[in-house]
Design an enzyme around this catalytic site. Structure first.
Site, PDB file in Angstrom:
ATOM      1  N   GLY A  17       0.817  -1.200   0.000  1.00 45.09           N
ATOM      2  CA  GLY A  17       0.000   0.000   0.000  1.00 45.09           C
ATOM      3  C   GLY A  17       0.853   1.253   0.000  1.00 45.09           C
ATOM      4  O   GLY A  17       2.045   1.213   0.288  1.00 45.09           O
ATOM      5  N   GLY A  19       0.473   5.657   0.983  1.00 46.17           N
ATOM      6  CA  GLY A  19      -0.343   6.751   1.482  1.00 46.17           C
ATOM      7  C   GLY A  19       0.270   8.081   1.110  1.00 46.17           C
ATOM      8  O   GLY A  19       1.177   8.166   0.280  1.00 46.17           O
ATOM      9  N   GLY A  20      -0.205   9.133   1.780  1.00 47.67           N
ATOM     10  CA  GLY A  20       0.268  10.461   1.438  1.00 47.67           C
ATOM     11  C   GLY A  20       1.705  10.721   1.834  1.00 47.67           C
ATOM     12  O   GLY A  20       2.396  11.501   1.179  1.00 47.67           O
ATOM     13  N   MET A  21       2.183  10.055   2.895  1.00 46.03           N
ATOM     14  CA  MET A  21       3.539  10.326   3.345  1.00 46.03           C
ATOM     15  C   MET A  21       4.362   9.058   3.546  1.00 46.03           C
ATOM     16  O   MET A  21       5.525   9.139   3.942  1.00 46.03           O
ATOM     17  CB  MET A  21       3.517  11.131   4.649  1.00 46.03           C
ATOM     18  CG  MET A  21       2.840  10.433   5.810  1.00 46.03           C
ATOM     19  SD  MET A  21       2.785  11.424   7.322  1.00 46.03           S
ATOM     20  CE  MET A  21       4.483  11.323   7.852  1.00 46.03           C
ATOM     21  N   ALA A  22       3.776   7.896   3.276  1.00 45.77           N
ATOM     22  CA  ALA A  22       4.523   6.653   3.514  1.00 45.77           C
ATOM     23  C   ALA A  22       4.013   5.540   2.623  1.00 45.77           C
ATOM     24  O   ALA A  22       2.908   5.600   2.077  1.00 45.77           O
ATOM     25  CB  ALA A  22       4.409   6.248   4.982  1.00 45.77           C
ATOM     26  N   VAL A  24       3.655   1.169   2.591  1.00 42.96           N
ATOM     27  CA  VAL A  24       3.576   0.043   3.511  1.00 42.96           C
ATOM     28  C   VAL A  24       4.011  -1.222   2.778  1.00 42.96           C
ATOM     29  O   VAL A  24       3.567  -1.489   1.658  1.00 42.96           O
ATOM     30  CB  VAL A  24       2.150  -0.132   4.073  1.00 42.96           C
ATOM     31  CG1 VAL A  24       2.101  -1.320   5.035  1.00 42.96           C
ATOM     32  CG2 VAL A  24       1.712   1.134   4.797  1.00 42.96           C
ATOM     33  N   LYS A  39       6.028   0.255   7.660  1.00 47.44           N
ATOM     34  CA  LYS A  39       5.614   1.533   7.079  1.00 47.44           C
ATOM     35  C   LYS A  39       6.860   2.391   6.897  1.00 47.44           C
ATOM     36  O   LYS A  39       7.553   2.702   7.867  1.00 47.44           O
ATOM     37  CB  LYS A  39       4.615   2.212   8.005  1.00 47.44           C
ATOM     38  CG  LYS A  39       3.960   3.452   7.442  1.00 47.44           C
ATOM     39  CD  LYS A  39       2.895   3.935   8.422  1.00 47.44           C
ATOM     40  CE  LYS A  39       2.010   4.993   7.790  1.00 47.44           C
ATOM     41  NZ  LYS A  39       0.957   5.404   8.735  1.00 47.44           N
ATOM     42  N   ASP A 133      -8.237  10.998  12.095  1.00 43.87           N
ATOM     43  CA  ASP A 133      -8.428  10.611  10.689  1.00 43.87           C
ATOM     44  C   ASP A 133      -9.199   9.303  10.589  1.00 43.87           C
ATOM     45  O   ASP A 133      -8.825   8.397   9.847  1.00 43.87           O
ATOM     46  CB  ASP A 133      -7.072  10.490   9.995  1.00 43.87           C
ATOM     47  CG  ASP A 133      -7.202  10.520   8.466  1.00 43.87           C
ATOM     48  OD1 ASP A 133      -8.225  11.026   7.960  1.00 43.87           O
ATOM     49  OD2 ASP A 133      -6.289  10.022   7.782  1.00 43.87           O
TER      50      ASP A 133
END
Length: 674
Positions: A17, A19-22, A24, A39, A133
């Site tokens: 996966g 995300g916006g800053m990392a 996984v 992560k 969040d």
């Protein structure tokens, strides 16, 4: 990144996966031998002190959260500029994916999910941590149906020094009104976001949507949601009340705590009366009449102080690159017109909602008929009761329910005892009983394969202690409980036991023991015993001379050990006869089994030895010998030796001839002299 080893411990295997800053990744923990999720902060943020601080904060915050409904954080660190957090690897898919695939989800299942998320939030809130969040993407649904809340990446403890940078983070579709305005947050903000998640899960639609993040956030602040039952008429009124109370615009009108919301959800699931205070749907529809309206002059909300909704969305708009939000920020004229339009539309909607509520109430008062209670009845019985009361059966859905007998009504909508129009439909959910699944055969599987098979079947797994097995290779499943093919309730635990390989036992040393003691010692150690006898002059009769296999060697339990036991010694007699012309005798005349005896002879004057015969009948030839001896070795029977003398024609008068010694061996039961 794949194939990289972080800090000589975590082997990255695949990306799962981003995300916006990392990102996984799935990884293998080489120290503990387990699969984990790692992560990894995106490289463009690694040198940003704000992001690295937030990354460290996530690890510190989440590591202290202990709940079956929160993803565990095991470790965090930095390797050559790469920041990472090591977490529990959760199998399953996120709730957003389930909504996208199925649309509206069964409301009881949604309530169960909500209850579990509330439990997770109550743990976090108890430690003064606000998630900030909560959204379906951060709720993982496992194969057994239970959830795990993850991603505390923007969670902030109340005493955090990062208030400014983290105050406005969140996802526009799920943020609370106060979060959209950049205000200080409380646990009530997480409760609002969870309400939005439940709304979307049970209807398949978001309560607020728009072309960009700013417009969505404005709706979060200014607009009341369409009641979920208007989107999905099957939604129970009690469950709807819980969702709408959680989504109250004013934080003080929401549930006081996540634990209070959980109790309400559990009451609904148990069929108990749900108490949400004085809150009702009509109040929600009328909320906007008291909400602050966008001031056309400065973009602030009247009554909200000087806090603007714009800063709250600035970071998200920047990170997502949403064109609509930038256009909004650059157009005062559009902003002014939009604010006025929203105010008018909101007022109209509020009026319409009040009128609709009044008409609905008056209609029910005039035409309302009491709805019969049919929960616990069979479908046939329920249909009969519903029709006799002047209603018709609406939708009939089936759902697994371990608390209600299969074939009987779990719930009805409208509820029994409420009022509804005559001839209207009553929707039913029928129990299919407890959901059962068949336990798969795990024999010879690796632990990873066994866990995958159980998860796919909707079962939990437990690793038992390793066991020795001579049938299954070491490290693979040798046994399981329950056995393969057994039907068990979904979500049950199955214990698997890995093989430790073939079991071997050290053979005890029994040499020198008595036969009886040696047998007991070996049998107690798990071995079979076989006995053979042998004569021995050095070991007492009845004691063990030797053993095979040897002492202290390893062997399978049940292996046969051969012990040789002393039979003691036997004695044999030696009889020597001499003919005329000399004498002969044995030294000694009695000999132990296996021993040796010397035969001596002496010729008379004028005679010499002619021959000597023993047990084998082989003659001993003497040449001009008048006296001497020979030895018989390894005596195993009684001996009878005969020595014959003849006249010595050489004229020898027995002057002392040389004796000859013969080495004799027993062959075929006789003695041979050479």
């Amino acid at each position: 990144m794949t194939g990289r080893l972080l800090n000589n411990r975590y082997m990255i295997t695949e990306r799962v996966g981003v995300g916006g800053m990392a990102e996984v990744y799935r990884a293998q923990d080489n120290v503990l031998g387990r699969t984990v999720a790692v992560k990894v902060m995106l490289s463009q943020y690694a040198e940003d002190e704000v992001f690295t601080a937030r990354f460290r904060q996530e690890a510190a915050a989440a590591a202290n959260l202990q709940s079956p409904y929160i993803v565990n954080v095991y470790d965090w660190g930095q390797d050559n500029g790469t920041y990472y957090i090591v977490m529990e690897f959760v199998r399953g898919s996120d709730l957003k994916n389930a909504i996208n695939q199925r649309g509206a989800i069964n409301q009881r299942k949604v309530a169960e999910i909500g209850s579990q998320v509330c439990q997770a939030l109550s743990v976090a809130h108890g430690l003064d941590i606000i998630h900030r969040d909560i959204k379906p993407q951060n709720i993982m649904v496992q194969p057994d149906g239970n959830v795990k809340v993850m991603d505390f990446g923007i969670a902030r403890a109340k005493n955090s020094t990062m208030a400014k940078t983290s105050a406005v983070l969140g996802t526009a579709h799920y943020i609370s009104p106060e979060q959209a305005q950049g205000k200080d947050l409380t646990p009530a903000s997480d409760i609002y976001s969870l309400g939005v998640v439940l709304y979307e899960s049970v209807t398949g639609k978001l309560p607020f949507d728009g072309p960009d993040a700013v417009s969505v956030a404005m709706k979060q602040v200014q607009e009341a949601p369409v009641p979920p039952s208007q989107v999905n008429p099957a939604i129970d009124s009690d469950f709807e009340a819980i969702i709408l109370k959680a989504m109250s615009k004013n934080p003080l009108d929401r549930f006081n705590t996540a634990l209070e919301m959980r109790r309400a959800l559990n009451d609904y699931l148990a069929g108990r009366t749900v108490n949400v205070g004085s809150f009702n749907t009509a109040q929600t529809a009328a909320m906007t009449s008291n909400l602050p309206v966008m001031n056309a002059g400065n973009g602030a909300y009247a009554g909200a102080g000087s806090t603007s909704v714009m800063p709250a969305l600035a970071e998200e708009a920047h990170s997502t690159g949403t064109a609509g939000s930038n256009a909004y920020l650059n157009s005062n004229n559009k902003k002014q017109g939009r604010g006025k339009t929203i105010g008018i539309v909101v007022a109209i909607l509020a009026a319409i909602a009040l009128i609709a509520a009044a008409v609905h109430f008056l209609g029910n008062a005039a035409d309302g008929v009491e709805v019969p209670t049919v929960t616990g009845s069979t479908l046939e019985e329920a249909t009969d009761s519903i029709q006799k009361a002047g209603f018709t059966v609406g939708s009939v859905q089936y759902s697994y329910d371990s608390s209600v007998e299969a074939g009987k009504v779990v719930s009805q909508d409208p509820k029994g005892g409420s009022k509804a129009k005559a001839k209207s439909k009553i929707n039913l959910i029928i129990s299919e009983g407890e959901e059962t699944v068949e336990v798969p055969d795990l024999t010879n599987m690796t632990p990873e394969a066994a866990q995958k098979a159980l998860s796919a079947a909707g079962l939990k797994y437990v690793a038992g202690a390793a066991e020795h097995s001579d049938q299954v290779a070491s490290g693979k499943v040798a046994r399981q409980n329950p056995e393969a093919g057994t039907s068990v309730p979904a979500g049950s635990s199955v214990t698997y036991y890995l093989s430790a390989g073939e079991e071997t036992v050290k053979i005890p040393n029994v040499v020198g023991m008595s036969e009886s003691k040696a047998k007991v010692t070996l049998e107690n150690a798990g071995f079979s015993v076989e006995v053979e006898k042998a004569s021995s002059s050095s070991v007492n009769e009845g004691d063990v001379i030797s053993q095979t296999p040897g002492a202290n060697s390893g062997a399978k339990a049940g292996t046969t050990v051969l012990i040789t036991v002393s039979a003691g010694t036997k004695s044999y007699t030696v009889k020597v006869t001499a003919g005329e012309g000399g004498t002969a005798w044995a030294e000694p005349d009695t000999v132990s089994e296996g021993g040796s005896v010397t035969i001596r002879y002496q010729a008379k004057p004028g005679y010499k030895v002619s021959q000597a015969t023993g047990a084998t009948g082989t003659d001993f030839k003497a040449t001009s010998n008048t006296e001497g001896s020979f030895t018989v070795n390894n005596v195993t029977q009684n001996l009878s030796i005969s020595v014959t003398f003849v006249p010595d024609s050489s004229g020898n008068t027995n002057g002392g001839g040389n004796g000859q010694t013969g080495n004799n061996t027993n062959t075929g039961g006789g003695t041979t002299s050479n």
